[in-house]
Each structure stands twice: as structure tokens, then as C-alpha cells.
Design an enzyme around this catalytic site. Structure first.
Site, PDB file in Angstrom:
ATOM      1  N   TYR A  33       0.811  -1.389  -0.066  1.00 59.69           N
ATOM      2  CA  TYR A  33       0.046   0.016   0.035  1.00 59.69           C
ATOM      3  C   TYR A  33       0.899   1.268  -0.181  1.00 59.69           C
ATOM      4  O   TYR A  33       2.105   1.159   0.241  1.00 59.69           O
ATOM      5  CB  TYR A  33      -0.903   0.071   1.302  1.00 59.69           C
ATOM      6  CG  TYR A  33      -0.138   0.185   2.518  1.00 59.69           C
ATOM      7  CD1 TYR A  33       0.433  -0.573   2.926  1.00 59.69           C
ATOM      8  CD2 TYR A  33      -0.614   1.684   3.089  1.00 59.69           C
ATOM      9  CE1 TYR A  33       1.219  -0.512   4.347  1.00 59.69           C
ATOM     10  CE2 TYR A  33      -0.083   1.772   4.361  1.00 59.69           C
ATOM     11  CZ  TYR A  33       0.826   0.842   4.987  1.00 59.69           C
ATOM     12  OH  TYR A  33       1.413   1.103   6.312  1.00 59.69           O
ATOM     13  N   ARG A  52       8.040   4.286  -4.611  1.00 58.52           N
ATOM     14  CA  ARG A  52       8.022   3.351  -3.605  1.00 58.52           C
ATOM     15  C   ARG A  52       6.992   2.186  -3.877  1.00 58.52           C
ATOM     16  O   ARG A  52       7.176   0.846  -3.582  1.00 58.52           O
ATOM     17  CB  ARG A  52       7.817   3.979  -2.350  1.00 58.52           C
ATOM     18  CG  ARG A  52       8.288   2.875  -0.884  1.00 58.52           C
ATOM     19  CD  ARG A  52       8.226   3.596   0.266  1.00 58.52           C
ATOM     20  NE  ARG A  52       6.938   4.414   0.556  1.00 58.52           N
ATOM     21  CZ  ARG A  52       6.835   5.064   1.525  1.00 58.52           C
ATOM     22  NH1 ARG A  52       7.683   5.230   2.394  1.00 58.52           N
ATOM     23  NH2 ARG A  52       5.556   5.389   1.891  1.00 58.52           N
ATOM     24  N   ARG A 100      -7.321 -20.774  -1.837  1.00 55.53           N
ATOM     25  CA  ARG A 100      -6.078 -20.567  -0.916  1.00 55.53           C
ATOM     26  C   ARG A 100      -5.121 -21.586  -1.030  1.00 55.53           C
ATOM     27  O   ARG A 100      -5.302 -22.887  -1.108  1.00 55.53           O
ATOM     28  CB  ARG A 100      -6.941 -20.782   0.500  1.00 55.53           C
ATOM     29  CG  ARG A 100      -5.817 -20.622   1.541  1.00 55.53           C
ATOM     30  CD  ARG A 100      -6.506 -20.701   3.161  1.00 55.53           C
ATOM     31  NE  ARG A 100      -5.416 -20.972   4.058  1.00 55.53           N
ATOM     32  CZ  ARG A 100      -5.074 -19.848   4.851  1.00 55.53           C
ATOM     33  NH1 ARG A 100      -5.882 -18.860   5.014  1.00 55.53           N
ATOM     34  NH2 ARG A 100      -4.149 -19.939   5.782  1.00 55.53           N
ATOM     35  N   LYS A 147       6.517  -1.805   1.654  1.00 56.41           N
ATOM     36  CA  LYS A 147       5.446  -1.269   2.391  1.00 56.41           C
ATOM     37  C   LYS A 147       4.103  -2.332   2.357  1.00 56.41           C
ATOM     38  O   LYS A 147       3.142  -2.109   1.515  1.00 56.41           O
ATOM     39  CB  LYS A 147       5.055   0.091   1.902  1.00 56.41           C
ATOM     40  CG  LYS A 147       4.151   0.909   2.733  1.00 56.41           C
ATOM     41  CD  LYS A 147       4.216   2.335   2.497  1.00 56.41           C
ATOM     42  CE  LYS A 147       3.155   3.087   2.982  1.00 56.41           C
ATOM     43  NZ  LYS A 147       3.409   3.311   4.555  1.00 56.41           N
ATOM     44  N   GLU A 180      12.371   2.492  13.774  1.00 52.25           N
ATOM     45  CA  GLU A 180      11.385   3.541  13.297  1.00 52.25           C
ATOM     46  C   GLU A 180      10.227   3.327  14.288  1.00 52.25           C
ATOM     47  O   GLU A 180      10.111   2.168  15.220  1.00 52.25           O
ATOM     48  CB  GLU A 180      11.027   3.328  11.970  1.00 52.25           C
ATOM     49  CG  GLU A 180      10.249   1.928  11.573  1.00 52.25           C
ATOM     50  CD  GLU A 180      10.196   1.783  10.253  1.00 52.25           C
ATOM     51  OE1 GLU A 180       9.976   2.695   9.308  1.00 52.25           O
ATOM     52  OE2 GLU A 180      10.126   0.431   9.642  1.00 52.25           O
ATOM     53  N   LEU A 205      11.159   1.033   6.866  1.00 50.42           N
ATOM     54  CA  LEU A 205      10.505   1.907   5.624  1.00 50.42           C
ATOM     55  C   LEU A 205      11.235   3.022   5.311  1.00 50.42           C
ATOM     56  O   LEU A 205      11.479   3.862   6.206  1.00 50.42           O
ATOM     57  CB  LEU A 205       9.148   2.212   5.803  1.00 50.42           C
ATOM     58  CG  LEU A 205       8.398   2.681   4.602  1.00 50.42           C
ATOM     59  CD1 LEU A 205       8.065   1.407   3.554  1.00 50.42           C
ATOM     60  CD2 LEU A 205       6.885   3.095   4.808  1.00 50.42           C
TER      61      LEU A 205
HETATM   62  N1  PMP Z   1       7.759   3.916   8.910  1.00 49.31           N
HETATM   63  C1  PMP Z   1       6.442   3.080   8.942  1.00 49.31           C
HETATM   64  C2  PMP Z   1       6.603   1.665   9.387  1.00 49.31           C
HETATM   65  C3  PMP Z   1       5.431   3.601   8.199  1.00 49.31           C
HETATM   66  O1  PMP Z   1       4.412   3.046   8.300  1.00 49.31           O
HETATM   67  C4  PMP Z   1       5.308   4.981   7.909  1.00 49.31           C
HETATM   68  C5  PMP Z   1       4.343   5.697   7.173  1.00 49.31           C
HETATM   69  N2  PMP Z   1       3.839   5.207   6.045  1.00 49.31           N
HETATM   70  C6  PMP Z   1       6.755   5.682   7.753  1.00 49.31           C
HETATM   71  C7  PMP Z   1       7.877   5.067   8.412  1.00 49.31           C
HETATM   72  C8  PMP Z   1       6.910   6.938   7.342  1.00 49.31           C
HETATM   73  O2  PMP Z   1       6.880   7.019   6.128  1.00 49.31           O
HETATM   74  P1  PMP Z   1       6.273   8.287   4.976  1.00 49.31           P
HETATM   75  O3  PMP Z   1       7.168   9.398   5.151  1.00 49.31           O
HETATM   76  O4  PMP Z   1       6.320   7.631   3.396  1.00 49.31           O
HETATM   77  O5  PMP Z   1       4.768   8.158   5.331  1.00 49.31           O
END
Ligand code: PMP
Length: 286
Positions: A33, A52, A100, A147, A180, A205
């Protein structure tokens, strides 16, 4: 006004918008997503978000369901039908519906879903005061750089933060380093005025806001270091902040029970918030 979702070629009121029970997104979290901020009816950082999205799809070997030009047209139509001026759009792509079986189904067509909603910016009082984060073990799989819609550890972490009265949870790896947040990237400013954020390897991410903040900070001549930092280093840092699509740059004033710096938002975070906000708004795609 009922909200309208785009689901596999149709625009439908949310109540009628459905995916197949054998959709692999539902069965296996086999999908990816993107979340993009909408400001003044345009898209913030659209190009890097779509880049991305392609990277995530490529890593999972899911074929893009349509061209970028078509995707952009659906994004605009979804925002228009929901009358979103300031808010967010979610784009989800799964490997599709199939009987499945773990291995990839040969004939499945990827599912594409978009939803958009109005979202007010964060209360300015929160930005002025700064927020608290709490730390949790990072229990995710080894590829959070993709993501994917497999967000259970993120949901558990965010719930932990809510129950602790905190804004976000910072996930911590086995070495005691912060990876993060559950939906944001993590940053500190050291006593030497270095702005530190973890390098974009497989452990995080690579946030689009993270990349934008690195760019504006670099352009402003600030000192940047991409490396891991520990929870202890963060607690003793001069400043801390987080970045995300939804709220740009948010100053952190407490980590668990430790006060960061003087317990109020730092100068660097304040400046980066201003710089990134101008950069983001100038680059809005219509
Ligand atoms: N890390 C994670 C796990 C996230 O879900 C997000 C939000 N999408 C971010 C970092 C920040 O990424 P972005 O700046 O692309 O929203």
C-alpha cells in the site's frame, strides 16, 4: 455524503465496496500500500510515493494492475468524488483472489483499492508542546522496507502507545537500537548538532517524508548522519522528532519516562518542519 471507494474498476459507496473472501490481501497480507497526503486538492510527493509503490510491488513480484497514468487518474477521481481538499488517499494492491494456497496463483489478477478521506492537520498545540513516544521491541518480519499490508506488529505497537498515553511507539531491535515508529521514521539531534536517522536498509521503511527532510536539511547545510542510534542515546539527545506523510515533522519531548533536551520542541525540529512543509506544498502534483 457517503464515502466512495475505488475497488477493481468501480467507484462504490463504502457500504457496498467489497473484496473477495479469497483475496490474498485478506488471507495472507499478500499486498502492498501507499498513503499520500492531499493538500489543496493536490498530492504531496506523488512521484516518490509511486516509485516506492513500484519497488514494493517488484520485491513481492506483484504486477502493477494498471499504468501510472491510469493510476494517477483513479487517484484524482477518488479524491474528487470524496471532495477531499486536505486529507489522505490510501492505495492498496494485493496479488488478487485465488483458491487458498501459499504459492503464487498463476492466473490471479491484482486487486486495486483506493479510499480517500478528509483529515485535519495535527492540532498546532500538539506541535508546540511536542509529543511522547514509548519504546517497544521490534517484532516485525525482516523486510519492513517493503510497504506491505502486514501491519499487525504496527497496530499492536500503536495500541501500546495509546494505552500508555503516548503519541507513537518507537520499535527497538535486538541490539537496543531504534528502527522506526509504527507509522513514522525516527530522528535525533546530537550534542554535536548532527541530525541522525537510521540508514534505509531492510530494517526500516524508507519514508518519503524522511527523504524530503534529508533533502531540505542537506540543502540548508545541516549535518546529517544516517546510522543506527540506541534508546539510551535518544534519551540523552538534544532533540528528537519523527516524520510521516500524515503529520510531516513532529517534535518529541519525552521517550518512555525520560525528558528529551529541555522538554520542549527543539530548534532543529521546528526549522525542519517549516522547511519540509514549504518544500512539500511547493511540489504538490495536481
Ligand atoms: N515507517 C513506517 C513503518 C510507516 O508506516 C510510515 C508511514 N507510511 C513511515 C515510516 C513514514 O513513511 P512516509 O514518510 O512515507 O509516510
Amino acid at each position: 455524503m457517503s464515502r466512495i471507494a475505488y475497488v477493481n474498476g468501480r467507484y462504490l459507496p463504502h457500504r457496498q465496496a467489497c473484496v473477495h473472501i479469497e483475496d490474498r490481501g485478506f488471507q495472507f497480507a499478500d499486498g502492498v500500500y501507499e498513503v499520500i497526503a492531499v493538500k489543496g486538492g493536490g498530492f504531496v510527493d506523488e512521484t516518490p510515493h509511486l516509485a516506492r509503490l513500484h519497488r514494493s510491488l517488484g520485491e513481492l513480484r506483484i504486477a502493477p494492475p494498471m499504468s501510472d497514468a491510469a493510476l494517477k487518474a483513479v487517484m484524482r477521481e477518488t479524491v474528487r468524488r470524496n471532495r477531499v481538499v486536505d486529507g489522505i488517499i490510501y492505495i492498496q494492491i494485493t496479488r488478487g483472489a485465488a483458491p487458498r494456497d501459499f504459492s503464487f496463483p498463476p492466473g490471479a489478477r491484482p486487486s486495486l483499492i483506493m479510499t480517500a478521506r478528509t483529515q485535519r492537520p495535527l492540532d498546532p498545540k500538539i506541535i508546540e508542546r511536542g509529543v511522547r513516544v514509548v519504546t517497544v521491541p521490534d517484532i516485525r518480519w525482516a523486510r519492513p522496507d517493503i510497504k506491505s499490508v502486514a501491519l499487525l506488529p504496527n497496530a499492536l505497537g500503536k495500541q501500546h502507545a495509546r494505552e500508555a498515553g503516548a503519541y507513537e511507539a518507537w520499535q527497538v531491535d535486538r541490539d537496543g537500537n531504534v528502527t522506526e515508529g509504527t507509522s513514522s521514521n525516527a530522528w535525533i539531534v546530537t550534542a554535536k548538532d548532527e541530525i541522525v536517522t537510521r540508514q534505509a536498509d531492510h530494517a526500516i521503511l524508507n519514508g518519503v517524508t524522511r527523504l524530503g527532510v534529508l533533502k531540505v536539511a542537506g540543502d540548508a547545510g545541516l549535518k546529517l548522519v544516517e546510522r543506527p542510534f540506541s534508546v539510551d542515546e535518544a534519551k540523552a539527545a538534544r532533540e528528537a522528532f519523527l516524520t510521516s506523510t500524515t503529520n510531516f515533522v513532529v517534535p518529541i519531548v519525552r521517550i518512555d519516562d525520560a525528558t528529551v533536551g529541555e522538554g520542549k520542541p527543539g530548534e532543529v525540529a521546528r526549522r525542519l518542519r517549516a522547511l519540509y512543509t514549504s518544500f512539500a506544498l511547493e511540489g504538490v502534483a495536481r
